[in-house]
Design a protein around this motif. Structure first.
Motif, PDB file in Angstrom:
ATOM      1  N   PRO A 136     -19.844  58.577 138.784  1.00  0.00           N
ATOM      2  CA  PRO A 136     -18.850  57.587 139.226  1.00  0.00           C
ATOM      3  C   PRO A 136     -17.592  57.548 138.368  1.00  0.00           C
ATOM      4  O   PRO A 136     -16.481  57.429 138.900  1.00  0.00           O
ATOM      5  N   ALA A 137     -17.725  57.659 137.045  1.00  0.00           N
ATOM      6  CA  ALA A 137     -16.560  57.567 136.165  1.00  0.00           C
ATOM      7  C   ALA A 137     -15.648  58.784 136.280  1.00  0.00           C
ATOM      8  O   ALA A 137     -14.508  58.752 135.816  1.00  0.00           O
ATOM      9  N   LEU A 138     -16.147  59.876 136.899  1.00  0.00           N
ATOM     10  CA  LEU A 138     -15.356  61.114 136.994  1.00  0.00           C
ATOM     11  C   LEU A 138     -14.954  61.435 138.424  1.00  0.00           C
ATOM     12  O   LEU A 138     -14.181  62.370 138.650  1.00  0.00           O
ATOM     13  N   ARG A 139     -15.449  60.660 139.387  1.00  0.00           N
ATOM     14  CA  ARG A 139     -15.310  61.041 140.790  1.00  0.00           C
ATOM     15  C   ARG A 139     -13.856  61.110 141.254  1.00  0.00           C
ATOM     16  O   ARG A 139     -13.499  61.958 142.057  1.00  0.00           O
ATOM     17  N   GLU A 140     -13.020  60.212 140.779  1.00  0.00           N
ATOM     18  CA  GLU A 140     -11.619  60.189 141.205  1.00  0.00           C
ATOM     19  C   GLU A 140     -10.693  60.870 140.199  1.00  0.00           C
ATOM     20  O   GLU A 140      -9.473  60.760 140.290  1.00  0.00           O
ATOM     21  N   ARG A 141     -11.275  61.558 139.251  1.00  0.00           N
ATOM     22  CA  ARG A 141     -10.495  62.128 138.138  1.00  0.00           C
ATOM     23  C   ARG A 141      -9.990  63.534 138.431  1.00  0.00           C
ATOM     24  O   ARG A 141     -10.558  64.268 139.237  1.00  0.00           O
ATOM     25  N   VAL A 142      -8.937  63.890 137.684  1.00  0.00           N
ATOM     26  CA  VAL A 142      -8.608  65.313 137.535  1.00  0.00           C
ATOM     27  C   VAL A 142      -9.614  65.837 136.514  1.00  0.00           C
ATOM     28  O   VAL A 142      -9.583  65.469 135.340  1.00  0.00           O
ATOM     29  N   LEU A 143     -10.528  66.652 136.971  1.00  0.00           N
ATOM     30  CA  LEU A 143     -11.710  66.994 136.174  1.00  0.00           C
ATOM     31  C   LEU A 143     -11.882  68.504 136.086  1.00  0.00           C
ATOM     32  O   LEU A 143     -11.815  69.208 137.095  1.00  0.00           O
ATOM     33  N   SER A 144     -12.085  69.006 134.878  1.00  0.00           N
ATOM     34  CA  SER A 144     -12.429  70.421 134.701  1.00  0.00           C
ATOM     35  C   SER A 144     -13.598  70.539 133.744  1.00  0.00           C
ATOM     36  O   SER A 144     -13.897  69.611 132.980  1.00  0.00           O
ATOM     37  N   VAL A 145     -14.259  71.677 133.806  1.00  0.00           N
ATOM     38  CA  VAL A 145     -15.438  71.948 132.987  1.00  0.00           C
ATOM     39  C   VAL A 145     -15.150  73.183 132.154  1.00  0.00           C
ATOM     40  O   VAL A 145     -14.507  74.126 132.625  1.00  0.00           O
ATOM     41  N   SER A 146     -15.618  73.189 130.915  1.00  0.00           N
ATOM     42  CA  SER A 146     -15.412  74.355 130.056  1.00  0.00           C
ATOM     43  C   SER A 146     -16.668  74.591 129.215  1.00  0.00           C
ATOM     44  O   SER A 146     -17.329  73.637 128.801  1.00  0.00           O
TER      45      SER A 146
ATOM     46  N   HIS B 118     -25.274  63.364 122.223  1.00  0.00           N
ATOM     47  CA  HIS B 118     -24.222  62.661 121.503  1.00  0.00           C
ATOM     48  C   HIS B 118     -22.892  63.047 122.143  1.00  0.00           C
ATOM     49  O   HIS B 118     -22.579  64.231 122.283  1.00  0.00           O
ATOM     50  N   VAL B 119     -22.119  62.049 122.547  1.00  0.00           N
ATOM     51  CA  VAL B 119     -20.860  62.270 123.237  1.00  0.00           C
ATOM     52  C   VAL B 119     -19.728  62.247 122.221  1.00  0.00           C
ATOM     53  O   VAL B 119     -19.526  61.246 121.525  1.00  0.00           O
ATOM     54  N   LEU B 120     -18.999  63.344 122.116  1.00  0.00           N
ATOM     55  CA  LEU B 120     -17.830  63.420 121.239  1.00  0.00           C
ATOM     56  C   LEU B 120     -16.592  63.313 122.124  1.00  0.00           C
ATOM     57  O   LEU B 120     -16.269  64.242 122.876  1.00  0.00           O
ATOM     58  N   LEU B 121     -15.951  62.173 122.077  1.00  0.00           N
ATOM     59  CA  LEU B 121     -14.812  61.885 122.934  1.00  0.00           C
ATOM     60  C   LEU B 121     -13.526  62.162 122.171  1.00  0.00           C
ATOM     61  O   LEU B 121     -13.213  61.501 121.183  1.00  0.00           O
ATOM     62  N   CYS B 122     -12.781  63.178 122.631  1.00  0.00           N
ATOM     63  CA  CYS B 122     -11.576  63.634 121.946  1.00  0.00           C
ATOM     64  C   CYS B 122     -10.339  63.204 122.730  1.00  0.00           C
ATOM     65  O   CYS B 122     -10.240  63.463 123.935  1.00  0.00           O
ATOM     66  N   GLY B 123      -9.401  62.576 122.065  1.00  0.00           N
ATOM     67  CA  GLY B 123      -8.163  62.151 122.704  1.00  0.00           C
ATOM     68  C   GLY B 123      -7.484  61.074 121.894  1.00  0.00           C
ATOM     69  O   GLY B 123      -8.087  60.480 120.993  1.00  0.00           O
TER      70      GLY B 123
ATOM     71  N   VAL C  61      -9.794  64.655 132.555  1.00  0.00           N
ATOM     72  CA  VAL C  61     -10.976  64.761 131.700  1.00  0.00           C
ATOM     73  C   VAL C  61     -11.487  66.200 131.718  1.00  0.00           C
ATOM     74  O   VAL C  61     -11.582  66.817 132.792  1.00  0.00           O
ATOM     75  N   VAL C  62     -11.788  66.713 130.539  1.00  0.00           N
ATOM     76  CA  VAL C  62     -12.429  68.025 130.390  1.00  0.00           C
ATOM     77  C   VAL C  62     -13.836  67.786 129.858  1.00  0.00           C
ATOM     78  O   VAL C  62     -14.000  67.125 128.829  1.00  0.00           O
TER      79      VAL C  62
ATOM     80  N   ARG D 214      -8.523  63.602 128.094  1.00  0.00           N
ATOM     81  CA  ARG D 214      -9.681  63.404 127.218  1.00  0.00           C
ATOM     82  C   ARG D 214     -10.606  64.618 127.356  1.00  0.00           C
ATOM     83  O   ARG D 214     -10.792  65.127 128.467  1.00  0.00           O
ATOM     84  N   LEU D 215     -11.146  65.050 126.239  1.00  0.00           N
ATOM     85  CA  LEU D 215     -12.164  66.095 126.261  1.00  0.00           C
ATOM     86  C   LEU D 215     -13.476  65.485 125.805  1.00  0.00           C
ATOM     87  O   LEU D 215     -13.531  64.835 124.751  1.00  0.00           O
ATOM     88  N   VAL D 216     -14.507  65.662 126.607  1.00  0.00           N
ATOM     89  CA  VAL D 216     -15.826  65.087 126.340  1.00  0.00           C
ATOM     90  C   VAL D 216     -16.775  66.228 126.009  1.00  0.00           C
ATOM     91  O   VAL D 216     -17.164  67.012 126.887  1.00  0.00           O
ATOM     92  N   GLU D 217     -17.116  66.376 124.744  1.00  0.00           N
ATOM     93  CA  GLU D 217     -18.065  67.421 124.336  1.00  0.00           C
ATOM     94  C   GLU D 217     -19.423  66.787 124.083  1.00  0.00           C
ATOM     95  O   GLU D 217     -19.528  65.806 123.332  1.00  0.00           O
TER      96      GLU D 217
END
Length: 854
Positions: free
Chosen positions: A644-654, A557-562, A627-628, A545-548
């Motif tokens: 909390p929703a990202l703590r256990e995730r494979v997470l990257s920032v762009s 405004h959260v644009l949730l892509c996936g 999640v990106v 998922r990409l969260v812009e």
């Protein structure tokens, strides 16, 4: 000689007067001293000497000499703010002079007309003077007249005519020894480059002119004014304000020209308005209006009134009177032929729209919109902004988006002519209004995919193409070497407790020189690169998922892509999130020190609040994959792994979805080299580096004296993986001087930009390496964003101070994951999970982020 060698001319004039010369010769000597004081010193003695020169010429019975002095006196009186007396002196001079002398008088009166903003009269006097000067084979004065005519053409927007006159004048100057006039010609070419929209060339030429003036020891107030214009167009308004205020203080100290002070006040007012300091803009513009009015300079006064109205609107004033004032200013500017007229019409239209006066707004906006089809880039953007506002008032969403697209295309082309990444980033501020209008229209359409496209349209555009690589400029390379040496000496002295003011002054001088040379770089051909395509992004995401995060009217405004679609969720207010993020940063700083464990629950609670503000209901729809996160520039310091929703995730920032796509599609280099760098002065000594060296077999290890900048850069170029354990320093005042400390001094962002290809993956294991400056519309400048356009697909870096000892196990676990074939984000997730559960180690894990897609 007073312009070719001012000091020598002044000395000779004084020596001549000491010898008791006859009236005719004494008149010349007093005139020379008067010219020197007028242009380089105090106006009061200038006027005394020039009046004495006039009286001596009359006593000598030379009408030609008297006419010449009257012209010099006329210029001085106008510069002193006594316009009526100055013009009267010119009338008398024209009447007394004949032939060649009268042509020189006419040239100087033309100059005064230009100072007063009366361009038609200036062109008429030059038209009468040039043929006579040419017939007399007066090379110097012909060149001066052509230079002046070119400058007047520029004020009227006739750039091609100006170029022709500048070229002709320069050919004449090359045959003379008039060094001051040659410097003035270089300065004028800089102004012409600016009017053509070539900002790098303008900065280069103005810097060259300044060097020439410095050799002559002459002040540069006109050059200061012109450079302020260029700096503002480059998005460097705070620097323009500082330059204008410094020049005003120097002019006051000298007792110099009142006309120049008024122009500097106007430049300062414009710069303050663009730097979001409307109260300073009002103060400077009010003084400028008063001075211009007293000097009878209507053209200039009208431009100052435009800035004054803009600043008053910026502090929230709206009234029918302001609409009328802006409209009157627009009308006068149009009558003068000023390129600023559309800007005034746009301002009148904006105020009328805010007051609900639709018909009146349409009238003014229609006039402003005419500029969209011609002129320099910023004038065309003004026209497209007016067109977008017209379309919005008419309820045409399609019209708004089309106007915004066309306007941003203009700015794209302009931006890509800039070679320096800093200028590209700052120039985006000029498209902020168009981008906001487009996003507002896209939101109203109810189509999240459209909003995503427009959110991407003006986000992190500086990363869309690599900066122009600095040439093999010996002066630049020498400056970088000297900068490193001075910075290292200053740091060593500070550690020993010694004051270092002289070293700091020299370091600042070298920084200015390096930055100046990089700003001269010209970009590639126009064109903004590939357009963002949501379908391509969705296909590449697979189960991720990409969260812009888009910000409209202060709300996130959260644009949730996936899953093949884009969904929109509304979260909290941006201002609240920024405040909460600062609280989190403060908490992480405390947790870096053992004994602060009691702060951990407070930091975790702040993370929960941040999640509600930044993700809102979208947090429940993230799926189970990676999640990106694509945040706006103002949220670049959020430790996303704390949520909390990202703590256990494979997470990257762009910085943008487009940037993530480019990183995702970047191929690793054929060379699988690993480079391990250990800088000096680390609390742990970079303890992870020796163990990593044994783990990788035969990596390139640079430590001790081998970790000097030139060697490090050479080894980093094209490497598959680089790990740098070195002190990081973030420079909020000048982000491209953010650095990593090497054996011979700082490795700065400007150094990285000289790489052919930065490492495919790079790990920066020390504090502050993931800090950025937010500039322009939504751009970030710092170490990480310098690497991403240069071939780096993934970076691990830290956004907060951390405990050095806790970093070591995190880094070792991270590399263990990479050795098992994981991506940076996967390896960082697993490394965090494997850390001890105490507060210090947890805070250390949260402070690091994976950027990009490798």
């Amino acid at each position: 000689m007073v312009f070719a060698d001012p000091a020598e001319a002044l000395a000779r004039a004084r020596a001549l007067l000491d010898a008791g010369p006859p009236p005719l010769h004494a008149s010349v000597a007093h005139q020379v001293i008067g010219i020197w004081q007028r242009d380089f010193g105090d106006m009061r003695p200038a006027l005394r000497h020039l009046r004495r020169a006039r009286d001596l010429a009359a006593r000598a019975g030379s009408a030609e000499r008297e006419a010449d002095v009257l012209a010099t006196l006329g210029v001085a009186l106008v510069h002193a703010g006594r316009t009526r007396d100055g013009l009267a002196a010119f009338e008398e001079g024209v009447a007394r002079g004949t032939g060649h002398t009268r042509a020189r008088v006419l040239y100087r009166r033309a100059y005064v007309w230009w100072v007063l903003g009366r361009h038609r009269q200036a062109l008429e006097d030059v038209r009468r003077a040039v043929p006579v000067l040419r017939q007399a084979d007066d090379v110097i004065w012909t060149a001066r007249a052509l230079t002046l005519r070119a400058t007047v053409h520029l004020a009227l927007g006739a750039v091609e005519r100006a170029d022709a006159d500048f070229t002709a004048a320069e050919a004449l100057w090359d045959t003379t020894g008039q060094e001051h006039d040659k410097a003035d010609a270089v300065e004028s070419r800089g102004l012409a480059a600016f009017r053509r929209g070539d900002i790098p060339a303008a900065l280069r030429l103005l810097d060259e002119a300044e060097e020439r003036y410095a050799k002559l020891g002459t002040p540069t107030f006109m050059l200061n004014i012109r450079r302020c214009e260029v700096l503002m167009a480059a998005g460097l308004a705070p620097e323009a304000l500082a330059e204008a205020d410094t020049a005003i203080a120097e002019l006051d100290r000298l007792g110099g020209q009142s006309t120049r002070k008024a122009e500097l006040l106007l430049a300062a007012a414009r710069a303050a308005r663009l730097a979001d300091d409307p109260h300073t803009a009002i103060a400077r513009a009010t003084k400028a209006v008063r001075l211009f009015a007293g000097q009878r300079r209507t053209w200039w006064e009208t431009h100052a009134r435009l800035v004054l109205i803009e600043a008053r609107v910026a502090v929230g004033r709206r009234s029918g009177r302001l609409v009328a004032d802006a409209a009157a200013v627009a009308e006068r500017l149009a009558a003068f032929g000023s390129p600023a007229a559309p800007e005034a019409s746009l301002l009148a239209g904006r105020i009328a729209l805010a007051l609900g006066r639709s018909a009146e707004a349409e009238q003014h906006l229609a006039v402003a919109a005419r500029s969209r089809h011609g002129g320099p880039p910023l004038a065309r953007m003004t026209g497209w902004a007016a067109q977008a506002l017209r379309a919005r008032a008419a309820g045409s969403g399609r019209g708004v988006l089309e106007a915004c697209r066309r306007g941003l295309d203009v700015l794209d082309d302009h931006r890509m002519t800039l070679g320096a990444s800093e200028l590209r980033a700052r120039a985006t501020a000029q498209g902020g209004e168009l981008a906001a209008l487009a996003q507002e229209s896209a939101l109203a359409s109810g189509e999240p995919r459209r909003l995503l496209v427009w959110s991407e349209r003006w986000r992190a555009t500086v990363l869309s193409a690599p900066p122009t690589r600095p040439p093999a400029d010996p002066a630049l390379l020498s400056g970088l070497t000297a900068f490193r040496e001075i910075a290292a000496r200053a740091q060593e002295a500070r550690q020993d407790g010694h004051p270092v003011p002289a070293l700091e002054r020299e370091q600042r001088r070298l920084e200015r020189e390096i930055r100046s040379r990089t700003l001269h770089l010209r970009g590639a051909a126009p064109g903004g690169g590939d357009r963002f395509e949501p379908g391509r992004l969705l296909a590449r995401l697979e189960d991720a998922r990409l969260v812009e995060l888009a910000v409209l009217d202060g709300r996130v405004h959260v644009l949730l892509c996936g899953e093949g679609r884009v969904r929109r969720f509304e979260a909290g207010r941006l201002a609240d999130a920024v405040v909460e993020a600062e609280h989190v940063q403060a908490g992480l700083r405390r947790l870096a020190h053992p004994g602060a464990a009691a702060r951990l629950p407070l930091v975790e609670a702040a993370g929960r609040r941040l999640q509600e503000l930044l993700l809102g209901p979208a947090a429940r729809h993230l799926g189970t994959g990676a999640v990106v996160v694509v945040p706006p520039g103002s949220l670049h310091r959020v430790p996303w792994a704390l949520l909390p929703a990202l703590r256990e995730r494979v997470l990257s920032v762009s910085p943008s979805a487009s940037s993530w796509l480019r990183a995702r599609e970047t191929e690793p280099p054929p060379d699988s080299r690993q480079v391990l760098v250990r800088g000096p002065g680390l609390a742990t000594g970079g303890a992870e580096v020796p163990e990593l060296a044994g783990r990788y077999g035969s990596p390139t290890v640079l430590e001790g004296d081998a970790a000097h900048v030139s060697r490090v850069l050479r080894e980093l170029d094209g490497a598959a993986l680089a790990h740098i354990a070195a002190h990081g320093t973030f420079r909020a005042d000048s982000p491209l001087f953010s650095s990593l400390t090497m054996a011979d001094g700082p490795l700065i962002v400007h150094d990285f930009e000289r790489l052919d290809r930065s490492p495919y993956r790079i790990i920066l294991s020390c504090c502050d390496t993931a800090r950025f400056a937010s500039v322009g519309a939504d751009e970030l400048l710092g170490l990480v964003t310098a690497l991403l356009p240069l071939g780096t697909a993934g970076v691990v870096a830290c956004s907060a101070p951390v405990n050095d000892e806790a970093v070591v196990p995190l880094m070792l676990a991270l590399h263990k994951g990479l050795g098992a074939g994981l991506s940076l984000a996967e390896a960082l997730r697993d490394a965090r999970a494997g850390l001890p559960g105490d507060a210090t180690h947890q805070a250390t894990g949260w402070a690091f982020s994976a950027f990009g897609a490798a």
